[in-house]
Design a protein around this motif. Structure first.
Motif, mmCIF file in Angstrom:
data_model
loop_
_atom_site.group_PDB
_atom_site.id
_atom_site.type_symbol
_atom_site.label_atom_id
_atom_site.label_comp_id
_atom_site.label_asym_id
_atom_site.label_seq_id
_atom_site.Cartn_x
_atom_site.Cartn_y
_atom_site.Cartn_z
ATOM 1 N N SER A 9 9.761 15.317 38.517
ATOM 2 C CA SER A 9 10.992 15.530 39.252
ATOM 3 C C SER A 9 11.328 17.014 39.251
ATOM 4 O O SER A 9 11.386 17.630 38.189
ATOM 5 C CB SER A 9 12.133 14.752 38.588
ATOM 6 O OG SER A 9 13.367 15.068 39.192
ATOM 7 N N ALA A 10 11.546 17.569 40.427
ATOM 8 C CA ALA A 10 11.979 18.961 40.529
ATOM 9 C C ALA A 10 13.505 18.996 40.421
ATOM 10 O O ALA A 10 14.190 18.105 40.906
ATOM 11 C CB ALA A 10 11.534 19.556 41.857
ATOM 12 N N SER A 11 14.037 20.017 39.788
ATOM 13 C CA SER A 11 15.479 20.133 39.627
ATOM 14 C C SER A 11 16.102 20.663 40.916
ATOM 15 O O SER A 11 15.710 21.712 41.409
ATOM 16 C CB SER A 11 15.793 21.086 38.479
ATOM 17 O OG SER A 11 17.179 21.182 38.297
ATOM 18 N N PRO A 12 17.096 19.938 41.449
ATOM 19 C CA PRO A 12 17.765 20.461 42.640
ATOM 20 C C PRO A 12 18.604 21.679 42.274
ATOM 21 O O PRO A 12 19.002 21.835 41.119
ATOM 22 C CB PRO A 12 18.647 19.299 43.103
ATOM 23 C CG PRO A 12 18.766 18.389 41.945
ATOM 24 C CD PRO A 12 17.593 18.636 41.042
ATOM 25 N N PRO A 13 18.888 22.557 43.252
ATOM 26 C CA PRO A 13 19.690 23.742 42.964
ATOM 27 C C PRO A 13 21.043 23.361 42.369
ATOM 28 O O PRO A 13 21.662 22.397 42.786
ATOM 29 C CB PRO A 13 19.876 24.386 44.339
ATOM 30 C CG PRO A 13 18.797 23.822 45.192
ATOM 31 C CD PRO A 13 18.493 22.462 44.650
ATOM 32 N N GLY A 14 21.462 24.099 41.368
ATOM 33 C CA GLY A 14 22.766 23.888 40.776
ATOM 34 C C GLY A 14 22.865 22.718 39.815
ATOM 35 O O GLY A 14 23.950 22.401 39.354
ATOM 36 N N ALA A 15 21.760 22.075 39.505
ATOM 37 C CA ALA A 15 21.804 20.919 38.604
ATOM 38 C C ALA A 15 21.809 21.367 37.149
ATOM 39 O O ALA A 15 21.250 22.401 36.805
ATOM 40 C CB ALA A 15 20.609 20.007 38.860
ATOM 41 N N ARG A 16 22.437 20.558 36.318
ATOM 42 C CA ARG A 16 22.382 20.740 34.863
ATOM 43 C C ARG A 16 21.601 19.563 34.315
ATOM 44 O O ARG A 16 21.721 18.454 34.817
ATOM 45 C CB ARG A 16 23.788 20.712 34.260
ATOM 46 C CG ARG A 16 24.611 21.912 34.569
ATOM 47 C CD ARG A 16 25.945 21.908 33.789
ATOM 48 N NE ARG A 16 26.196 20.744 32.984
ATOM 49 C CZ ARG A 16 27.199 19.880 33.193
ATOM 50 N NH1 ARG A 16 28.004 20.050 34.193
ATOM 51 N NH2 ARG A 16 27.382 18.858 32.388
ATOM 52 N N ARG A 17 20.830 19.804 33.266
ATOM 53 C CA ARG A 17 20.068 18.722 32.666
ATOM 54 C C ARG A 17 20.271 18.716 31.164
ATOM 55 O O ARG A 17 20.233 19.754 30.515
ATOM 56 C CB ARG A 17 18.579 18.869 32.979
ATOM 57 C CG ARG A 17 18.276 18.546 34.431
ATOM 58 C CD ARG A 17 16.814 18.387 34.665
ATOM 59 N NE ARG A 17 16.616 17.828 36.004
ATOM 60 C CZ ARG A 17 15.467 17.776 36.589
ATOM 61 N NH1 ARG A 17 14.396 18.223 35.988
ATOM 62 N NH2 ARG A 17 15.351 17.246 37.789
ATOM 63 N N VAL B 187 16.210 12.362 30.330
ATOM 64 C CA VAL B 187 16.789 13.568 30.908
ATOM 65 C C VAL B 187 17.942 13.122 31.798
ATOM 66 O O VAL B 187 17.760 12.330 32.720
ATOM 67 C CB VAL B 187 15.759 14.364 31.736
ATOM 68 C CG1 VAL B 187 16.414 15.588 32.360
ATOM 69 C CG2 VAL B 187 14.571 14.758 30.875
ATOM 70 N N MET B 188 19.143 13.626 31.488
ATOM 71 C CA MET B 188 20.319 13.346 32.314
ATOM 72 C C MET B 188 20.581 14.564 33.177
ATOM 73 O O MET B 188 20.825 15.653 32.665
ATOM 74 C CB MET B 188 21.517 13.033 31.429
ATOM 75 C CG MET B 188 21.340 11.763 30.623
ATOM 76 S SD MET B 188 22.733 11.423 29.552
ATOM 77 C CE MET B 188 23.988 11.051 30.761
ATOM 78 N N GLN B 189 20.483 14.367 34.469
ATOM 79 C CA GLN B 189 20.665 15.447 35.443
ATOM 80 C C GLN B 189 22.044 15.294 36.073
ATOM 81 O O GLN B 189 22.373 14.242 36.580
ATOM 82 C CB GLN B 189 19.580 15.329 36.497
ATOM 83 C CG GLN B 189 19.746 16.219 37.700
ATOM 84 C CD GLN B 189 18.671 15.902 38.710
ATOM 85 O OE1 GLN B 189 17.500 15.914 38.401
ATOM 86 N NE2 GLN B 189 19.078 15.588 39.929
ATOM 87 N N HIS B 190 22.833 16.348 35.993
ATOM 88 C CA HIS B 190 24.185 16.341 36.559
ATOM 89 C C HIS B 190 24.234 17.370 37.687
ATOM 90 O O HIS B 190 23.920 18.529 37.472
ATOM 91 C CB HIS B 190 25.223 16.715 35.503
ATOM 92 C CG HIS B 190 25.081 15.937 34.235
ATOM 93 N ND1 HIS B 190 25.485 14.626 34.107
ATOM 94 C CD2 HIS B 190 24.561 16.282 33.023
ATOM 95 C CE1 HIS B 190 25.231 14.217 32.874
ATOM 96 N NE2 HIS B 190 24.675 15.189 32.214
ATOM 97 N N THR B 191 24.639 16.941 38.875
ATOM 98 C CA THR B 191 24.746 17.888 39.990
ATOM 99 C C THR B 191 26.183 18.093 40.363
ATOM 100 O O THR B 191 27.045 17.337 40.009
ATOM 101 C CB THR B 191 23.972 17.387 41.233
ATOM 102 O OG1 THR B 191 24.400 16.072 41.560
ATOM 103 C CG2 THR B 191 22.499 17.410 40.980
#
Length: 182
Positions: free
Chosen positions: A98-106, A178-182
């Motif tokens: 999974s690529a991280s989208p711009p501005g995401a926190r993980r 991994v918890m990704q927050h956008t």
């Protein structure tokens, strides 16, 4: 009903709920009739680009947020699958999960879980996506009622902003969360 109209209806309801706007207030801000908005949220009608654009502006979201097809609720990449690249200098293989989208926190967690009672998790903040890679054992995880069982090396992703569960189906289950927050 056509799929794009269903996507629009779901997106409108989701974004209106996110902003806390009533049907009347959103219709007023977008300059459309309340009955038109009500029909669109029920996946009826034939909105033009101008109507959708006005709704996007009133909601403060890009146009694409309202018309993009939904992502699958659960994504699984089984061990050995996925886009893999190798090193020319060593025996190293890497699979992009999974690529991280711009501005995401993980946030990254290493989880130990034993069979027994499932871990029930309430929804996290809007836009949260969870990613799991199983190291040992087996885990069934995902939105409540939609869990998928995965094993060593498998990757699983799903929305974390809805109620979801984790349940070990084998002793000694360990996974990276991994918890990704956008």
């Amino acid at each position: 009903m056509s799929e794009p109209l269903e996507w629009l209806a779901a997106s409108l309801k989701r974004e209106r709920a996110r902003t806390g706007l009533s049907l009347s207030e959103l219709a007023k801000r977008a300059g459309i009739a309340k009955s038109t908005l009500s029909q669109l949220e029920a996946a009826h009608g034939n909105p033009g680009m101008e109507t959708i654009w006005a709704l996007a502006v009133a909601l403060g979201v890009p146009f694409s947020v309202l018309v993009e097809p939904p992502s699958p609720p659960v994504q699984v990449i089984r061990a050995g699958d996925g886009p893999t690249v190798h090193s020319e200098q060593s025996s190293y293989l890497a699979t992009l999960l999974s690529a991280s989208p711009p501005g995401a926190r993980r946030d990254i967690y290493y989880v130990w879980l034993e069979p027994g009672t499932a871990r029930e998790s309430e929804p996290h903040i809007p836009g949260t996506v969870e990613h799991i890679v199983v190291a040992e054992g087996r885990v069934k995880a995902g939105p409540r009622g939609e869990g998928v069982e995965v094993g060593p090396g498998d990757y699983l992703s799903y929305r974390g902003d809805v109620a979801h569960t984790y349940e070990a189906t084998a002793p000694g289950t360990k996974f990276v969360l991994v918890m990704q927050h956008t």
